[in-house]
Design a protein around this motif. Structure first.
Motif, PDB file in Angstrom:
ATOM      1  N   GLY A 156     -13.100   1.612  -2.141  1.00 22.16           N
ATOM      2  CA  GLY A 156     -12.300   0.509  -1.620  1.00 22.16           C
ATOM      3  C   GLY A 156     -10.798   0.705  -1.706  1.00 22.16           C
ATOM      4  N   MET A 157     -10.357   1.689  -2.473  1.00 19.20           N
ATOM      5  CA  MET A 157      -8.908   1.921  -2.581  1.00 19.20           C
ATOM      6  C   MET A 157      -8.273   2.224  -1.228  1.00 19.20           C
ATOM      7  SD  MET A 157      -8.604   4.103  -6.111  1.00 19.20           S
ATOM      8  CE  MET A 157      -6.837   4.301  -5.917  1.00 19.20           C
ATOM      9  N   HIS A 163      -2.297   3.280   2.091  1.00 24.49           N
ATOM     10  CA  HIS A 163      -2.032   3.109   3.520  1.00 24.49           C
ATOM     11  C   HIS A 163      -2.211   4.428   4.258  1.00 24.49           C
ATOM     12  CE1 HIS A 163      -0.303   1.595   7.211  1.00 24.49           C
ATOM     13  NE2 HIS A 163       0.515   2.620   7.225  1.00 24.49           N
ATOM     14  N   GLN A 198       0.840  -1.191   0.000  1.00 25.57           N
ATOM     15  CA  GLN A 198       0.000   0.000   0.000  1.00 25.57           C
ATOM     16  C   GLN A 198       0.876   1.243   0.000  1.00 25.57           C
ATOM     17  OE1 GLN A 198      -2.147  -1.140   3.564  1.00 25.57           O
ATOM     18  NE2 GLN A 198      -4.030  -1.214   2.362  1.00 25.57           N
ATOM     19  N   GLN A 258      -8.769   0.669   1.416  1.00 26.43           N
ATOM     20  CA  GLN A 258      -8.445  -0.602   2.064  1.00 26.43           C
ATOM     21  C   GLN A 258      -7.420  -1.414   1.281  1.00 26.43           C
ATOM     22  OE1 GLN A 258     -11.766   0.632   2.436  1.00 26.43           O
ATOM     23  NE2 GLN A 258     -10.993   1.016   4.485  1.00 26.43           N
ATOM     24  N   THR A 259      -7.342  -1.200  -0.013  1.00 24.31           N
ATOM     25  CA  THR A 259      -6.507  -2.065  -0.843  1.00 24.31           C
ATOM     26  C   THR A 259      -5.217  -1.431  -1.349  1.00 24.31           C
ATOM     27  OG1 THR A 259      -7.743  -1.417  -2.825  1.00 24.31           O
ATOM     28  CG2 THR A 259      -8.501  -3.382  -1.650  1.00 24.31           C
ATOM     29  N   ASP A 260      -5.235  -0.133  -1.634  1.00 19.86           N
ATOM     30  CA  ASP A 260      -4.096   0.505  -2.293  1.00 19.86           C
ATOM     31  C   ASP A 260      -3.432   1.617  -1.487  1.00 19.86           C
ATOM     32  OD1 ASP A 260      -4.348  -0.926  -4.853  1.00 19.86           O
ATOM     33  OD2 ASP A 260      -6.229   0.178  -5.012  1.00 19.86           O
TER      34      ASP A 260
END
Length: 78
Positions: free
Chosen positions: A58-59, A65, A28, A61-63
């Motif tokens: 959702g980015m 930090h 991330q 949570q996924t991409d």
């Protein structure tokens, strides 16, 4: 970010400054954004940040930090 119809949007990838950090190891990134949008008019900073987070979906949570946000109205940017 299109949902906010930004008049200007600058994104910086600051991940290199956080090499070795837990989020960086997980893939991330650390980013900064400077966004100008009329959607921020009459909103406090927390509400502006929530709009940005919602636009990213959702980015977060996924991409992403960490995200530094500078959210301004057109009048504030002038």
């Amino acid at each position: 970010m299109q949902a906010l119809s930004p008049l200007s949007l600058e994104v910086s990838d600051d991940s290199h400054r956080h090499a070795g950090h837990a989020g960086a190891r997980g893939g991330q990134g650390h980013f900064g954004i400077d966004i100008v949008s009329a959607a921020f008019a009459g909103k406090l900073p927390l509400a502006r940040h929530r709009l940005v987070y919602a636009a990213l979906g959702g980015m977060m949570q996924t991409d992403i930090h960490a995200l530094a946000i500078r959210a301004r109205t057109p009048d504030e940017a002038a």
